[in-house]
Write an enzyme that holds these catalytic residues in place. Sequence first.
Site, PDB file in Angstrom:
ATOM      1  CG  ASP A 488      -2.170  -0.706   1.077  1.00 55.40           C
ATOM      2  OD1 ASP A 488      -2.747  -0.607  -0.005  1.00 55.40           O
ATOM      3  OD2 ASP A 488      -2.601  -1.375   2.038  1.00 55.40           O
TER       4      ASP A 488
HETATM    5  C1  GLC Z   1      -0.387   0.702   5.381  1.00 55.56           C
HETATM    6  C2  GLC Z   1      -0.192   2.205   5.377  1.00 55.56           C
HETATM    7  C3  GLC Z   1      -1.458   2.975   5.579  1.00 55.56           C
HETATM    8  C4  GLC Z   1      -2.518   2.425   4.677  1.00 55.56           C
HETATM    9  C5  GLC Z   1      -2.726   0.976   4.999  1.00 55.56           C
HETATM   10  C6  GLC Z   1      -3.837   0.419   4.177  1.00 55.56           C
HETATM   11  O1  GLC Z   1      -0.325   0.173   6.668  1.00 55.56           O
HETATM   12  O2  GLC Z   1       0.750   2.584   6.316  1.00 55.56           O
HETATM   13  O3  GLC Z   1      -1.268   4.307   5.293  1.00 55.56           O
HETATM   14  O4  GLC Z   1      -3.720   3.107   4.823  1.00 55.56           O
HETATM   15  O5  GLC Z   1      -1.550   0.276   4.746  1.00 55.56           O
HETATM   16  O6  GLC Z   1      -3.793  -0.974   4.092  1.00 55.56           O
HETATM   17  C1  GLC Z   2      -1.382  -3.841   5.521  1.00 52.45           C
HETATM   18  C2  GLC Z   2      -2.617  -3.860   4.670  1.00 52.45           C
HETATM   19  C3  GLC Z   2      -2.445  -4.753   3.467  1.00 52.45           C
HETATM   20  C4  GLC Z   2      -1.196  -4.426   2.734  1.00 52.45           C
HETATM   21  C5  GLC Z   2       0.011  -4.395   3.658  1.00 52.45           C
HETATM   22  C6  GLC Z   2       1.247  -3.919   2.966  1.00 52.45           C
HETATM   23  O1  GLC Z   2      -1.223  -5.073   6.156  1.00 52.45           O
HETATM   24  O2  GLC Z   2      -3.742  -4.309   5.402  1.00 52.45           O
HETATM   25  O3  GLC Z   2      -3.540  -4.611   2.601  1.00 52.45           O
HETATM   26  O4  GLC Z   2      -1.044  -5.386   1.726  1.00 52.45           O
HETATM   27  O5  GLC Z   2      -0.262  -3.544   4.748  1.00 52.45           O
HETATM   28  O6  GLC Z   2       1.206  -2.573   2.676  1.00 52.45           O
END
Ligand code: GLC
Ligand code: GLC
Length: 816
Positions: A488
């Site tokens: 993300d």
């Molecule tokens: C990550 C990011 C955060 C985002 C989330 C969504 O943990 O730090 O900003 O909203 O993923 O899955």
């Molecule tokens: C958090 C989110 C997931 C994402 C991961 C890596 O675990 O829930 O959707 O794939 O962060 O950013």
Amino acid sequence: MRFGYFDDAAREYVILRPDTPLPWINYLGSHGFYGLISNTAGGFAFYRDARLRRLTRYRYNNVPTDAGGRYVYVRDNASGHFWSPTWQPTPGVGLDDYSCRHGLGYSRIASRHADIAVETVYFVPLQQTLEVWRTRVTNVREQPADLSLFSAVEFCLWDAIDDSTNFQRNLSTGQVEVANGVIYHKTEYRERRDHFAYFACSAEVAGFDTQRDAFLGAYRGWDRPAVVEQGSSSGSVAHGWAPIGSHQVRLQLEPGETREIIFLLGYSENPTTEKFDPPGSQTLNKRRVRPVIERFSQAAEVKDALTELRGRWSETVESLQVQTPDPHVDRMVNVWNAYQCMVTFNLSRSASYFESGTGRGMGFRDSNQDLLGCVQMIPDRARERILDLAATQLESGGAYHQYQPLTRRGNDAIGAGFNDDPLWLVLAVAAYVKETGDLTILDEPVVFDHRPGSEAPIYEHLRRCVGYTLERLGPHGLPLIGRADWNDCLNLNCFSEMPGESFQTTENRSGGVAESVFIGGLFVLAADEFVALATRAGYTEDVTELCSARNRVEQAVLEHGWDGDWFLRAYDHAGTPVGSNQNDEGKIYVEPQGMCVMAGIGLEDGKAERALHSVARQLTTPHGIMLLQPAYSRYHVELGEISSYPPGYNENASVFCHTNPWITIANVRAGRADRAFESYLLINPSAREDQSEVHRSEPYVYPQTIAGRDAPTHGEAKNSWLTGTAAWSFVAISQWILGIKPEYDGLRVEPCLPSHWDGFQATRRFRGASYSIVVPCATDASRKTVQVSVDGRPIEGTLVPLAPAGATVNVEVRLS
Ligand code: GLC
Ligand code: GLC
């Protein structure tokens, strides 16, 4: 250093001191009513949605930490001395014999102080929307004891966010009713709500409080409530301000005597037309809830409900039980990893803030992956979840990034455009059908984006999932990344320079040409699953077309996604490689190595082997495999949120645990048995128990992230419990290392064991039959030959054919 131990036979983790480095928690409830409970009784409860149906308050960044929970105070009426037997909220009082046993769906906290022993079991009975606290108080003194118990919970005014922000309204809306010792929290019931909370007690109540400031006294904390100090409830009735629930119970205990008191914290609804009793009044209709309170106020009912709950959990985790030479494997597979898979399936990820109630929705990609770890335990709920997720898919084939289980709608605030999202649905459906054999799910008509009339069979949804990627290929023939892919925080089309702006949803580079090698790998994996499903369902023209598309993407990955010693991560908006030796920082990323090799890319030409070798050399630490190296030392506007984290944390080069089991599976695919097991064990929480002072999170569940080598706190875990690591670790150990893999036409048993193991045994429930599996293997054998026998007869290959429901099948797998 340890803070407790595993009681494997009881399926419990026993914490022996209350001052764990972080609150070590457990989850109560598994379908509807939920609670989080720490080892010192902190936490909160909610019904289905932690934001919109929140029962009790919790302050996340509170000081001291983990204040607010399910509290009971014991007061010695002779001396006026009082304490809480769960340590919080009176940590100044020393406790003897403290223990907290977290089990499957319940927690039991016991301690002794001033020769009064108190033990409370907390759980949510099956099918009920309430939590039970069963408190047993024993007088171990030689004299009679004159005691008072005071219970305490702080209600949330239902909407967790509004509750913590909207002061001008909320200070005036709080309402309660007290009848027969039961405290009813009914804020906003007079207007549009038809639900309320209640807090009841099985004993005769000597007094109560429902207004926080009356109970605590002005400017006091939960550590010394004025009412407890004085020894008698004030009978306060909340009008506005902060409604709480507190009962006082008086206990005269003879030496050696034990008394059991049951507290019930519950949620209830009335039909809109029957909200009040008598009709026309403003008095809460309690007719529906009264029998429930009566029932669970009885010791025998509570005892049966707890037995039933434990029985249900045993049955659930017993879908797979193993005995291996490694206790860390056994206890994770047999108990904790399976349990964590269920909790994550129920509540999605910490990152979505769904369980905390401070955000919205369960992740689309997350829920599809979480299902992979528990479809064998709860096939019906997995089916229901797949249909819910598919109903939030867009007609384009794309998906809302999150959906809300209360409304079953996609979350507009985050929207769509995370280009990996739809592909995970293919993996989920394939896993479901392999486990159950239920191909009818492919014909199930489901809407797109909740629009009535747009129904199409699940099969069509899956076609659009793969079509979505193929309609979005970039300059190198690799999939476009969109807002982000699995990572993300890799935001290649968003150049953010404004504090507070969302890295994900502010797409401010037109064209969005950045490409993802990771999605390339995921597409190949999903395409293979899709082809297998389509073949079974008889859609042959789709199969031919998709096979060639799959091969084209695989070619693109091999040609443009290979950096020389590992797979590239992406091409950014300017077409510059990301995760390449050419970069100064972030030269190698773990995700494409795991995903591409899992998809079988590079297995034939040695690339897979080289990529895994690079992972071992560059990314592997004693605390797990880091997401990337070298960590980004400064903010890269063209890469996004990933470089916003300080080096070693979260996506910027922590051990982002979710990706580690991908490497384990990739190692199995590449035939590297010892490497596979090593990578599995690195983040196995039980195997890290001895260094709990470094790891700091619970030793019985996986965390989302462990600080990487670049962080000053290398090895420290954060965000335990709700992580995709649970599902993928379970898949990695059970299906790949132990090799017990559900397939369309049978159960494959093809272990890939570390060389120091001399075999293992397992029982697996599969399509109604029970498979009892023994795998003998000499530690000095090459293990190149596998011979499987079914009920004493050798078979060709490793696929054990389907047995009729109810059958017991004996499988022997000889590796020599
Ligand atoms: C990550 C990011 C955060 C985002 C989330 C969504 O943990 O730090 O900003 O909203 O993923 O899955
Ligand atoms: C958090 C989110 C997931 C994402 C991961 C890596 O675990 O829930 O959707 O794939 O962060 O950013």
